[in-house]
Design a protein around this motif. Structure first.
Motif, mmCIF file in Angstrom:
data_model
loop_
_atom_site.group_PDB
_atom_site.id
_atom_site.type_symbol
_atom_site.label_atom_id
_atom_site.label_comp_id
_atom_site.label_asym_id
_atom_site.label_seq_id
_atom_site.Cartn_x
_atom_site.Cartn_y
_atom_site.Cartn_z
ATOM 1 N N THR A 1 0.819 -1.207 0.000
ATOM 2 C CA THR A 1 0.000 0.000 0.000
ATOM 3 C C THR A 1 0.856 1.263 0.000
ATOM 4 N N PHE A 2 2.134 1.143 0.366
ATOM 5 C CA PHE A 2 3.027 2.291 0.301
ATOM 6 C C PHE A 2 3.244 2.703 -1.146
ATOM 7 N N ALA A 3 3.512 1.720 -2.013
ATOM 8 C CA ALA A 3 3.711 2.022 -3.435
ATOM 9 C C ALA A 3 2.444 2.594 -4.053
ATOM 10 N N ALA A 4 1.282 2.108 -3.598
ATOM 11 C CA ALA A 4 0.005 2.584 -4.124
ATOM 12 C C ALA A 4 -0.410 3.918 -3.521
ATOM 13 N N LYS A 5 0.441 4.474 -2.656
ATOM 14 C CA LYS A 5 0.165 5.732 -1.954
ATOM 15 C C LYS A 5 -1.117 5.635 -1.133
ATOM 16 N N GLN A 6 -1.299 4.467 -0.525
ATOM 17 C CA GLN A 6 -2.402 4.230 0.394
ATOM 18 C C GLN A 6 -1.904 4.047 1.818
ATOM 19 N N ALA A 7 -0.600 4.108 2.004
ATOM 20 C CA ALA A 7 0.017 4.068 3.325
ATOM 21 C C ALA A 7 1.234 4.983 3.304
ATOM 22 N N ALA A 8 1.510 5.625 4.435
ATOM 23 C CA ALA A 8 2.539 6.664 4.461
ATOM 24 C C ALA A 8 3.917 6.157 4.860
ATOM 25 N N ILE A 9 3.984 5.028 5.577
ATOM 26 C CA ILE A 9 5.251 4.530 6.121
ATOM 27 C C ILE A 9 5.424 3.072 5.739
ATOM 28 N N ARG A 10 6.646 2.702 5.381
ATOM 29 C CA ARG A 10 6.967 1.314 5.066
ATOM 30 C C ARG A 10 8.364 1.010 5.586
ATOM 31 N N PHE A 11 8.539 -0.163 6.174
ATOM 32 C CA PHE A 11 9.845 -0.615 6.650
ATOM 33 C C PHE A 11 10.389 -1.673 5.700
ATOM 34 N N ILE A 12 11.565 -1.407 5.158
ATOM 35 C CA ILE A 12 12.192 -2.352 4.240
ATOM 36 C C ILE A 12 13.659 -1.955 4.079
ATOM 37 N N GLY A 13 14.410 -2.722 3.307
ATOM 38 C CA GLY A 13 15.836 -2.487 3.162
ATOM 39 C C GLY A 13 16.188 -1.429 2.129
ATOM 40 N N PRO A 14 17.496 -1.142 1.979
ATOM 41 C CA PRO A 14 17.944 -0.065 1.079
ATOM 42 C C PRO A 14 17.728 -0.362 -0.393
ATOM 43 N N TRP A 15 17.463 -1.629 -0.727
ATOM 44 C CA TRP A 15 17.278 -1.971 -2.140
ATOM 45 C C TRP A 15 16.028 -1.325 -2.739
ATOM 46 N N GLU A 16 15.130 -0.824 -1.894
ATOM 47 C CA GLU A 16 13.915 -0.224 -2.426
ATOM 48 C C GLU A 16 14.090 1.251 -2.788
ATOM 49 N N VAL A 17 15.229 1.835 -2.457
ATOM 50 C CA VAL A 17 15.486 3.233 -2.816
ATOM 51 C C VAL A 17 15.364 3.428 -4.322
ATOM 52 N N ASN A 18 15.989 2.547 -5.087
ATOM 53 C CA ASN A 18 15.942 2.681 -6.547
ATOM 54 C C ASN A 18 14.518 2.634 -7.080
ATOM 55 N N LEU A 19 13.720 1.726 -6.518
ATOM 56 C CA LEU A 19 12.336 1.577 -6.966
ATOM 57 C C LEU A 19 11.543 2.841 -6.716
ATOM 58 N N ARG A 20 11.705 3.423 -5.534
ATOM 59 C CA ARG A 20 10.938 4.633 -5.197
ATOM 60 C C ARG A 20 11.405 5.840 -6.005
ATOM 61 N N LEU A 21 12.679 5.932 -6.286
ATOM 62 C CA LEU A 21 13.167 7.025 -7.127
ATOM 63 C C LEU A 21 12.651 6.881 -8.553
ATOM 64 N N THR A 22 12.636 5.654 -9.047
ATOM 65 C CA THR A 22 12.126 5.413 -10.400
ATOM 66 C C THR A 22 10.651 5.769 -10.507
ATOM 67 N N SER A 23 9.907 5.516 -9.444
ATOM 68 C CA SER A 23 8.473 5.814 -9.454
ATOM 69 C C SER A 23 8.167 7.287 -9.197
ATOM 70 N N LYS A 24 9.220 8.091 -8.972
ATOM 71 C CA LYS A 24 9.089 9.537 -8.748
ATOM 72 C C LYS A 24 8.347 9.864 -7.450
ATOM 73 N N MET A 25 8.391 8.975 -6.482
ATOM 74 C CA MET A 25 7.767 9.249 -5.202
ATOM 75 C C MET A 25 8.596 10.275 -4.428
ATOM 76 N N ASN A 26 7.935 11.182 -3.764
ATOM 77 C CA ASN A 26 8.588 12.146 -2.887
ATOM 78 C C ASN A 26 8.709 11.497 -1.506
ATOM 79 N N PHE A 27 9.865 10.960 -1.208
ATOM 80 C CA PHE A 27 10.023 10.181 0.016
ATOM 81 C C PHE A 27 11.342 10.489 0.690
ATOM 82 N N LYS A 28 11.453 10.088 1.935
ATOM 83 C CA LYS A 28 12.688 10.135 2.692
ATOM 84 C C LYS A 28 12.851 8.810 3.426
ATOM 85 N N THR A 29 14.052 8.585 3.936
ATOM 86 C CA THR A 29 14.317 7.403 4.745
ATOM 87 C C THR A 29 14.842 7.835 6.109
#
Length: 401
Positions: free
Chosen positions: A232-260
């Motif tokens: 639901t984080f990727a679908a922008k239906q949840a604001a917080i997600r816990f996962i490893g650093p490998w997801e940074v690339n995915l979120r940047l590619t999707s143009k999400m405005n996020f921080k870690t």
């Protein structure tokens, strides 16, 4: 005469082959050529066993340090401490948890490559809309619950339209979240006798916190609301997600405005799940390539910044970690909280039965009971008791060579 080294590695490493390969080919003075082959995790294990039995094991394998005991017990990999010294691989400054993961029964079987702990991802737009400061992420349990509650939104009919926290229903993420909290509350996965301690008093605090996010505070995405999906984080239906650093690339590619940010301290102390990739030398009938294998491993260790920034992992080599290839990359600010987490990162236990207890591809007593508790199909106590029994049974199973 050129020697061709067959490098077997997990699928995520494939995208970096071009950059690393070009650098290696330019700098290589040893007459080596590299032929990489990638597998998904469970296929990698089975293929290694089959190829070794047929006398065609690869020269080098990259895999998790947590699987070192299993492959050592199976006789598939060799101790390499003397070769590490001879070739001059410098492990000074490498985190102890990464080095310890390469050792089993007093022998060193691998060279550590990276650590990849969990951290907190959060949607900056959602945080700002909730009146929270995205530059000051939560660091305590109270602050985290405050964020999660303010980030959970409902429509006029009382239906949740946005959750504060994403807790997937299945997969490894719930396990890693619970494991992090287990150690935050002062628990351990194994007790002093080598039995599981997953139903300890500390675990009885860790798992209820996750369950309460769903059913008491109603801020987590698995709590039976009107939203569906396992991210639901990727679908922008949840604001917080816990996962490893490998997801940074995915979120940047999707143009999400996020921080870690680092895991908030929910329990008594900072701690977070982590794992580590390592490079080891499979046992061969012909041992003449062993030294050249470790020469390539040294190059890969020193130049780990290239795969690290692309795959989304944190190199443990001080040289690689400080390399401009890593620190000057656009992804570095997102990786920084993961780097800051390394001193409190906790690796899963290195036991010979690791792949059966922590399988990615099949249900295990750990995953099924954890999922049952989070789905409210079992009480926390029953789930943890059943989990302990199942894992202890698995630990009692011998490892075949």
């Amino acid at each position: 005469m050129n020697k061709c080294q067959q490098l077997t590695l997990p699928l995520p490493f494939i995208p970096q082959n071009g950059e690393s390969r070009a650098k290696f080919d330019k700098e290589n003075k040893n007459g080596l050529t590299i032929a990489p082959t990638a597998f998904d995790w469970d296929s990698l294990f089975s293929e290694w066993v089959v190829s070794s039995a047929a006398g065609g094991a690869p020269d080098i394998v990259i895999y998790h340090t947590s699987e070192v005991p299993e492959f050592a017990e199976r006789g598939l990999t060799i101790p390499i401490a003397d070769l590490i010294t001879k070739i001059g691989i410098d492990l000074k400054g490498v985190p102890d948890n990464a080095i310890n993961g390469t050792r089993y029964k007093g022998q060193t079987y691998a060279v550590p490559g990276d650590l990849h702990p969990m951290a907190m991802y959060y949607n900056v737009d959602m945080v700002q809309a909730a009146g929270l400061d995205p530059t000051k992420p939560p660091t305590t349990q109270d602050e985290f619950l405050n964020w999660a509650q303010k980030l959970t939104l409902k429509d006029s009919s009382g239906n949740v339209t946005q959750y504060g926290v994403d807790i997937p229903a299945t997969g490894a993420i719930p396990r890693w979240m619970w494991f992090s909290l287990l150690y935050q509350f002062g628990g351990t996965f194994l007790d002093e006798k080598g039995k599981t301690a997953v139903n300890s008093a500390e675990s009885q605090l860790a798992l209820p916190f996750l369950v309460d996010l769903i059913y008491k505070y109603k801020v987590a995405s698995q709590g039976g609301g009107n939203l569906t999906g396992n991210d639901t984080f990727a679908a922008k239906q949840a604001a917080i997600r816990f996962i490893g650093p490998w997801e940074v690339n995915l979120r940047l590619t999707s143009k999400m405005n996020f921080k870690t940010a680092q895991w908030p301290v929910i329990g008594k102390k900072a701690a977070t799940w982590a794992n580590s990739h390592c490079l080891s030398v499979p046992k061969q009938n012909d041992t003449t390539n062993y030294e050249s294998d470790v020469k390539f491993m040294k190059w890969f260790f020193d130049n780990y910044a290239l795969p690290a920034k692309t795959v989304g992992i944190i190199p443990v080599s001080p040289t690689a970690l400080a390399s401009k290839d890593f620190t000057d990359d656009v992804r570095y600010p997102y990786y920084k909280p993961f780097i800051d987490t390394l001193p409190t990162a906790v690796l899963e236990p290195a036991v010979p039965q690791y792949s059966s207890i922590f399988s990615f591809a099949k249900p295990t007593p750990l995953s099924t009971n954890l999922e049952a508790a989070l789905a409210n199909a079992k009480s926390v106590k029953q789930a943890l008791d059943d989990m302990k029994q199942g894992i202890d049974d698995a630990l009692a199973q011998p490892i075949s060579s």
